[in-house]
Design a protein around this motif. Structure first.
Motif, PDB file in Angstrom:
ATOM      1  N   THR A 142      -6.999  -6.399   5.524  1.00  0.00           N
ATOM      2  CA  THR A 142      -6.843  -4.934   5.564  1.00  0.00           C
ATOM      3  C   THR A 142      -6.366  -4.443   6.920  1.00  0.00           C
ATOM      4  O   THR A 142      -5.912  -3.307   7.044  1.00  0.00           O
ATOM      5  N   TRP A 190       2.413  -3.283  -3.727  1.00  0.00           N
ATOM      6  CA  TRP A 190       1.249  -2.766  -4.458  1.00  0.00           C
ATOM      7  C   TRP A 190       1.476  -2.762  -5.973  1.00  0.00           C
ATOM      8  O   TRP A 190       0.522  -2.684  -6.752  1.00  0.00           O
ATOM      9  N   GLY A 192     -12.432   0.351   1.872  1.00  0.00           N
ATOM     10  CA  GLY A 192     -12.062   0.422   0.464  1.00  0.00           C
ATOM     11  C   GLY A 192     -11.218   1.622   0.097  1.00  0.00           C
ATOM     12  O   GLY A 192     -10.916   1.838  -1.080  1.00  0.00           O
ATOM     13  N   ASN A 193     -10.825   2.429   1.085  1.00  0.00           N
ATOM     14  CA  ASN A 193      -9.991   3.598   0.810  1.00  0.00           C
ATOM     15  C   ASN A 193      -8.534   3.188   0.649  1.00  0.00           C
ATOM     16  O   ASN A 193      -8.039   2.334   1.383  1.00  0.00           O
ATOM     17  N   PRO A 194      -7.812   3.799  -0.298  1.00  0.00           N
ATOM     18  CA  PRO A 194      -6.413   3.411  -0.535  1.00  0.00           C
ATOM     19  C   PRO A 194      -5.523   3.673   0.671  1.00  0.00           C
ATOM     20  O   PRO A 194      -5.628   4.711   1.325  1.00  0.00           O
ATOM     21  N   LYS A 195      -4.649   2.712   0.965  1.00  0.00           N
ATOM     22  CA  LYS A 195      -3.592   2.933   1.949  1.00  0.00           C
ATOM     23  C   LYS A 195      -2.417   3.612   1.266  1.00  0.00           C
ATOM     24  O   LYS A 195      -2.337   3.653   0.037  1.00  0.00           O
ATOM     25  N   TYR A 241      -3.727  -3.108  -0.047  1.00  0.00           N
ATOM     26  CA  TYR A 241      -3.491  -1.654  -0.047  1.00  0.00           C
ATOM     27  C   TYR A 241      -4.783  -0.846  -0.031  1.00  0.00           C
ATOM     28  O   TYR A 241      -4.871   0.241  -0.597  1.00  0.00           O
ATOM     29  N   SER A 242      -5.789  -1.389   0.634  1.00  0.00           N
ATOM     30  CA  SER A 242      -7.017  -0.652   0.922  1.00  0.00           C
ATOM     31  C   SER A 242      -7.423  -0.965   2.350  1.00  0.00           C
ATOM     32  O   SER A 242      -7.088  -2.029   2.880  1.00  0.00           O
ATOM     33  N   ASP A 243      -8.142  -0.033   2.979  1.00  0.00           N
ATOM     34  CA  ASP A 243      -8.648  -0.329   4.312  1.00  0.00           C
ATOM     35  C   ASP A 243      -9.996  -1.027   4.193  1.00  0.00           C
ATOM     36  O   ASP A 243     -10.481  -1.309   3.088  1.00  0.00           O
ATOM     37  N   ARG A 250      -3.032   3.006  -9.643  1.00  0.00           N
ATOM     38  CA  ARG A 250      -4.326   2.470  -9.210  1.00  0.00           C
ATOM     39  C   ARG A 250      -5.398   2.742 -10.261  1.00  0.00           C
ATOM     40  O   ARG A 250      -6.227   1.875 -10.564  1.00  0.00           O
ATOM     41  N   LEU A 264      -6.910  -4.080  -3.926  1.00  0.00           N
ATOM     42  CA  LEU A 264      -8.203  -4.147  -3.244  1.00  0.00           C
ATOM     43  C   LEU A 264      -8.066  -4.572  -1.794  1.00  0.00           C
ATOM     44  O   LEU A 264      -8.771  -4.054  -0.913  1.00  0.00           O
TER      45      LEU A 264
END
Length: 397
Positions: free
Chosen positions: A106, A254, A164-167, A159-161, A75, A156
């Motif tokens: 998301t 991802w 904007g936080n990474p899953k 694989y982000s919620d 990332r 973006l």
């Protein structure tokens, strides 16, 4: 050096394991400790083995969240690259529609691949903003032409919620795939004797580099007095494994080998951003954080291991070993106490030690992995990415 005697034992064991299981000194790395992977935490633990960036050592001291992590490093790398295309789906469909679209993507339980975005957006927009359906689908079709922009977009959105936080990352195969393949894998058995073992590992992929390994029990120092006494004596191992499998899985949606290939193939300039502190050297170079990757795991089930040490241990040393045996004992450090594994330690009248380790025939244990350099892991993707970059350059001009 204080740890030389245990390194000699560990190096000999490395060669014995390679020979006994038909592995390759050009890629194999021992992993320790080796607790069985139970179903309750199956995917999380399994994928964490692939997510760890292997150290330059014949033995990896594995911690699930320690050291360099493939996903987080990837990332960060993608944030340091500049796409060739200037297409911006948000501008094409407008901020209000884009915000709703992001919220939808998301929220999906399974992160969609970037290749599905044009159709996925069109179908969503036909219900939510029909006037933007064709324009948005066309924009995402253009995104697919640029491997860097595609990689950044999927991170973006898929694989982000919503914040904007990474899953969490996933891989192409999961725990159920591992257990299914493992139950059909062949059995293996071999013996090891430290008094006759070949401890020369100069022909291995590290040219002999081996560090970070435990001593007699899990978490112990290889330079402790008990560990050195153990390693200095004759140690024999009788190993039987009901199933042995080399398990391969690819990173999930991802990951873009095309984007990684572009970055690897070009040390300076495009696609590297001149304003980023992340460079080719500190990513793929001799001190980089993405020099090596786990290509596959060596998983076993139904282990029956007997270790005999001919050293004579004092009463206090026997007590110390007993008290720490719950952490697992050399060479597999498979901690006992659960239904999936057990280990026992006993001493005869001369103080010589016998360790017996058993694991379930249906629960996998990872004992090692095959490690590839970044160039080997990417294979021909760097060449393909270079061709793609040239094609994009021609289109741009």
């Amino acid at each position: 050096m204080a740890t030389d005697v245990f390194k000699t034992l560990q190096d000999g064991w490395y060669n014995g394991l390679v020979s006994g299981l038909g592995l390759d000194v050009g890629t194999f790395q021992v992993v320790q400790p080796n607790p069985p992977i139970v179903a309750q935490s199956g995917n999380t633990v399994l994928w964490s083995y692939f997510n760890n960036i292997p150290p330059f050592s014949l033995t990896q001291h594995y911690t699930a969240s320690g050291g360099n992590q493939f996903y987080s490093d990837y990332r960060a790398l993608m944030s340091a690259l500049e796409p060739s295309s200037s297409v911006n789906p948000e501008k094409v469909i407008g901020k209000a529609t884009y915000k709703k679209w992001v919220s939808y993507v998301t929220s999906l339980a399974t992160p969609p691949p970037i290749t599905s975005y044009p159709t996925l957006f069109r179908n969503w927009a036909l219900l939510n903003d029909p006037g933007k359906a064709n324009a948005g689908a066309s924009a995402y079709a253009q995104v697919l032409l640029d491997p860097i922009l595609s990689a950044q977009t999927v991170l973006l959105l898929s694989y982000s919620d919503a914040a904007g936080n990474p899953k969490d990352p996933d891989w192409s195969l999961d725990y159920s795939d591992l257990t299914t393949q493992l139950k059909n894998a062949p059995n293996q058995a071999f013996n090891f004797d430290s008094s006759t073992a070949n401890s020369n590992v100069s022909k291995s992929w590290t040219a002999g580099g081996n560090s970070g390994f435990f001593g007699l029990w899990g978490g112990s120092s290889s330079s402790s007095s008990v560990s050195k006494q153990f390693a200095s004596s004759r140690v024999t191992v009788s190993a039987s494994m009901a199933h042995v499998l080399q398990f391969s899985a690819s990173p999930g949606n991802w990951y873009s080998s095309g984007a990684m290939g572009l970055a690897f193939a070009n040390k300076t300039g495009n696609p590297w951003s001149s304003s980023s502190s992340i460079t080719w050297d500190n990513t793929f170079g001799s001190n980089g954080n993405m020099q090596r990757f786990a290509a596959n795991l060596i998983a076993v089930a139904g282990m029956q291991i007997k270790v005999v040490s001919e050293a004579s241990y004092s009463t206090s040393e026997q007590t110390e070993i007993h008290n720490n045996s719950h952490a697992g004992l050399w060479p597999f450090y498979s901690s006992g106490g659960g239904s999936s594994s057990s280990n026992s330690v006993s001493f005869n009248q001369s103080g010589q030690m016998v360790v017996v380790i058993n694991t379930s025939a249906t629960v996998p244990t990872v004992i090692g992995m095959n490690v590839l350099s970044a160039g080997e892991y990417l294979g021909h993707s760097s060449e393909a990415a270079t061709i793609s970059a040239k094609a994009l350059s021609l289109v741009a001009h």
